[in-house]
Write a protein that holds these residues in place. Structure first.
Motif, PDB file in Angstrom:
ATOM      1  N   ASN A 135       1.405   4.019   1.407  1.00 37.68           N
ATOM      2  CA  ASN A 135       1.427   4.905   2.578  1.00 37.68           C
ATOM      3  C   ASN A 135       2.753   4.717   3.301  1.00 37.68           C
TER       4      ASN A 135
ATOM      5  N   SER B  51      -3.752   3.562   4.734  1.00 39.97           N
ATOM      6  CA  SER B  51      -3.552   3.302   3.305  1.00 39.97           C
ATOM      7  C   SER B  51      -4.324   4.320   2.470  1.00 39.97           C
TER       8      SER B  51
ATOM      9  N   SER C 284       0.848  -1.179   0.000  1.00 34.55           N
ATOM     10  CA  SER C 284       0.000   0.000   0.000  1.00 34.55           C
ATOM     11  C   SER C 284       0.894   1.244   0.000  1.00 34.55           C
TER      12      SER C 284
HETATM   13 MG    MG Z   1      -0.061  -1.735   3.952  1.00 38.13          MG
END
Ligand code: MG
Ligand code: TXA
Length: 315
Positions: free
Chosen positions: A139, A145, A137
């Motif tokens: 982030n 996320s 993800s």
């Molecule tokens: Mg993640």
């Protein structure tokens, strides 16, 4: 999204740059899964510990055999039923899945995402000879996320280089990360709950789930994860000035900032991460989230809410 952008992004991956791209679950930060330097940059951009394995994203289920072997029948059934879709399969790796992807484990995570831009990118990359795109993800480690391209820019723009690309796309339709299913024992075992639920898995495979606790590392299974700056508490009476996330049938007390009022649990999942981000944008210090109940999507939402509210995140 125009195809020139996609082609340029596929070439960037091929040259070792990073490409953030939309998927139906959350946005991913991608690198060529066979390029150790590019994958190392994912870890440094995210601030993620190097021993956490990455999911390899593929344009079709046919590419799985490059990465995985001894694939059990039930895993093939799951792939056929739910790909492209919000499901990651953990399978025994081939020697092509190196330690820098698997975190040194003998297994590899693979997924075919259900998103037009993602699939176009993955296909273009395959045309150039690419075998798969490793993508966590998009982030910073431990944070919420992103479910939109603008959330990716907020998270990562400062850490990316001029050669890296953030692809625009739709808001992630599911809104929480894929269901992760360990397929290395006799029966499927859920390592991270998501939109592909236990009963869907049991129905397609004809098997009862293996309910033993996970023996493998999953960073989303760390107690504190998916956490905004604001403190998140669950199922308490919100006070004036605090944020609130709850199904739409629950009224907002006076002075409370309603961040989301989803009508269904699917909408709850879809809105959750953007609501947590909005809390931070508004500078709120506290958010009260009311946990939904009554269906299997609620379990996946509860899992994320419990981690977002873990007190250890302040360490
Ligand atoms: Mg993640
Ligand atoms: O929906 C998703 O899965 C999104 C989108 C971008 O596809 N990706 C995602 O990646 O959530 P990430 O890295 O944030 O979370 C993937 C999780 C991690 O917790 C990792 O530990 C676990 O998958 N994982 C990956 N490979 C694994 C393996 N071989 N064994 C066990 N867990 C694995």
């Amino acid at each position: 999204m125009n195809s020139e952008h996609i082609k340029r992004a596929a070439r960037a991956l091929n040259e070792g740059a990073l490409v953030a791209f939309p998927t139906e679950t959350v946005y991913g930060l991608g690198a060529d899964a066979e390029n150790p330097q590019a994958v190392a940059r994912i870890y440094s951009v995210k601030g993620r510990p190097a021993d956490h394995p990455l999911i390899v994203h593929l344009s079709s289920g046919e590419q799985v055999t490059y990465w995985a072997e001894d694939i059990p029948d039930f895993a093939s059934k799951l792939a056929k039923a739910f790909w492209p879709g919000p499901m990651t399969l953990i399978l025994n790796r081939t020697d092509k899945a190196k330690d820098f992807i698997t975190g040194g484990q003998d297994t590899v995570g693979v997924r075919v995402p259900h998103d037009e831009v993602a699939l176009a990118l993955l296909s273009e990359f395959a045309e150039l000879g690419g075998r798969g795109v490793a993508a966590p993800s998009a982030n910073k480690f431990g944070k919420v996320s992103p479910t939109t391209a603008s959330a990716v820019r907020e998270e990562l723009a400062d850490s990316l280089g001029s050669e890296d690309i953030i692809l625009e796309g739709a808001q992630s339709h599911v809104g929480i990360e894929s269901t992760i299913i360990d397929c290395t024992s006799e029966a499927p075992r859920i390592l991270r709950p998501g939109a592909i639920t236990s009963s869907m898995i049991e129905e397609v495979t004809g098997l009862k789930l293996n309910l033993n606790g996970p023996a493998v590392r999953v960073s989303g299974s760390l107690e504190s994860h998916y956490a905004p700056r604001a403190a998140v508490v669950l199922d308490q009476e919100p006070q004036a000035g605090e944020g609130m996330i709850a199904l739409s049938n629950m009224p907002t007390p006076p002075g409370v900032v309603r961040l989301a009022a989803p009508g269904t649990t699917a909408e709850y999942a879809n809105q959750l991460y953007s609501a947590l981000r909005q809390a931070d944008e508004l500078g709120l210090n506290h958010v009260v989230a009311f946990t939904p109940t009554g269906d299997e999507m609620s379990l996946a939402i509860l899992d994320r809410l419990q981690r977002a509210s873990s007190p250890s995140r302040h360490q």
